[in-house]
Design an enzyme around this catalytic site. Structure first.
Site, PDB file in Angstrom:
ATOM      1  CG  ASP A   1      15.443   2.658 -30.194  1.00  0.00           C
ATOM      2  OD1 ASP A   1      14.571   3.540 -30.144  1.00  0.00           O
ATOM      3  OD2 ASP A   1      16.344   2.564 -29.349  1.00  0.00           O
TER       4      ASP A   1
ATOM      5  CG  ASN B   1      26.175  -1.121 -27.931  1.00  0.00           C
ATOM      6  OD1 ASN B   1      26.311   0.093 -28.021  1.00  0.00           O
ATOM      7  ND2 ASN B   1      25.220  -1.765 -28.555  1.00  0.00           N
TER       8      ASN B   1
ATOM      9  CD  GLU C   1      21.791  -7.637 -26.660  1.00  0.00           C
ATOM     10  OE1 GLU C   1      22.839  -7.702 -25.990  1.00  0.00           O
ATOM     11  OE2 GLU C   1      20.825  -6.893 -26.344  1.00  0.00           O
TER      12      GLU C   1
ATOM     13  CG  ASP D   1      21.694  -1.631 -31.790  1.00  0.00           C
ATOM     14  OD1 ASP D   1      22.793  -1.925 -31.289  1.00  0.00           O
ATOM     15  OD2 ASP D   1      20.820  -0.982 -31.182  1.00  0.00           O
TER      16      ASP D   1
ATOM     17  N   GLY E   1      20.203   3.481 -32.495  1.00  0.00           N
ATOM     18  CA  GLY E   1      20.054   2.190 -33.154  1.00  0.00           C
ATOM     19  C   GLY E   1      20.917   2.014 -34.387  1.00  0.00           C
TER      20      GLY E   1
END
Length: 329
Positions: free
Chosen positions: A306, A173, A40, A270, A267
């Site tokens: 990330d 995820n 997050e 994300d 990452g």
């Protein structure tokens, strides 16, 4: 506490990442590069860099290690004032060993009983979960899988957000090292009906919902999976194959991945979420939102760490390149 309105509020764990330099192995290196990363917070950091107001909720130890996380997220303009103090709880860690064929990359987690794993629903700042305080709430399956108390916290946050009229998004995820596919399904499926937005990697549908999986047709996979979340906007990422979106009304869109010379994949999902959610908040149409997600993901692949260290100028330049990818419906 102020009454700031946030574009997005995210809940989850952020870890310190230790990586040996120069492609050395973990048992070979005399030192480590230290970075910060979490599902997050990676997404929020990229969105904050694009100009969105972002608040991160979590629990961190009151130590130099927790301070490292706070300072890093502040550097990206993520608001960390609502993070719950975790006293002398431990900081979650993970070790990343980058590889080049035939040596494969590997990740080793050291996060059991971390500060975030001890977070409880009582630690949530309920003043943030009031009508008008946020435009979107975001969390992930990682947070739900951390521990029983972290799962209860995330579920309570989703309930509070829904009660306040705040749309909710979830990135599945799936992490097999946290919980089994059976445990993940038992937890996730009752929540899917509460989500306006659901992001899921194609491999996670294959792992968690094999009955929906169709190796020959991503579109068929997504339509079958829609039976578990019929009211959600579904976004399925496919790595180098791009991404596919299915609306509750059955409209299907697809985007190819942007060309990227890979430096580090960690990452990337994300970053895609950051690009897509930021476009959704901007009111862009679905093809534009998919393309923006793919652009931020590609930018992340081409940089270490990330977090996607992107800014609005770089994003707009990438999106303006007609050769970057081909969008289809």
């Amino acid at each position: 506490m102020d009454n700031q309105v946030y574009d997005i509020v995210g809940l989850g764990e952020t870890l310190l990442r230790l990586t040996p330099p120069k492609l050395e192995r973990l048992d070979q290196s005399a030192g480590f590069d230290v970075q910060v990363g979490g599902c997050e917070s990676n997404t929020l950091s990229a969105m904050a860099r694009l100009g969105f107001s972002c608040a991160w909720l979590s629990r961190l130890p009151e130590s130099e290690l927790g301070d490292r996380v706070r300072q890093t997220l502040r550097q990206h303009n993520v608001d960390v004032q609502h993070v719950c103090p975790g006293g002398d709880d431990r900081m979650g860690l993970y070790f990343y060993e980058p590889g080049r064929a035939p040596h494969l990359s590997q990740v080793i987690y050291d996060r059991a009983d971390s500060a975030m794993a001890r977070m409880t629903p009582a630690d949530l700042p309920t003043a943030l979960f009031q009508p008008g305080r946020a435009r979107l709430f975001h969390t992930s399956g990682i947070t739900l899988g951390l521990s029983a108390s972290a799962s209860a916290t995330a579920q309570q946050a989703l309930k509070l957000a829904r009660s306040a009229g705040i749309p909710c998004s979830l990135d599945i995820n799936f992490r097999q090292r946290l919980w089994s596919a059976r445990q993940a399904r038992q937890c996730l499926e009752p929540l899917l009906g509460q989500l306006e937005l659901l992001l899921v990697a194609e491999r996670d549908i294959q792992a968690l919902w094999p009955e929906a999986w169709d190796a020959s047709s991503p579109e068929a996979t997504l339509r079958r999976f829609q039976g578990f979340a019929p009211n959600s906007l579904l976004v399925m990422t496919r790595g180098s194959a791009g991404a596919t979106l299915l609306t509750p009304a059955g409209e299907l869109y697809r985007v190819d991945a942007f060309v990227a010379r890979e430096v580090e994949r960690l990452g990337g999902g994300d970053a895609f979420a950051a690009g897509f959610l930021s476009a959704w908040l901007e009111g862009k149409d679905y093809p534009q939102a998919l393309r923006q997600g793919a652009a931020v993901a590609a930018f992340k692949y081409a940089t270490p760490g990330d977090i996607a260290w992107i800014n609005r100028r770089q994003l707009e330049r990438l999106l303006a390149d007609p050769a970057a990818t081909e969008l289809c419906r």
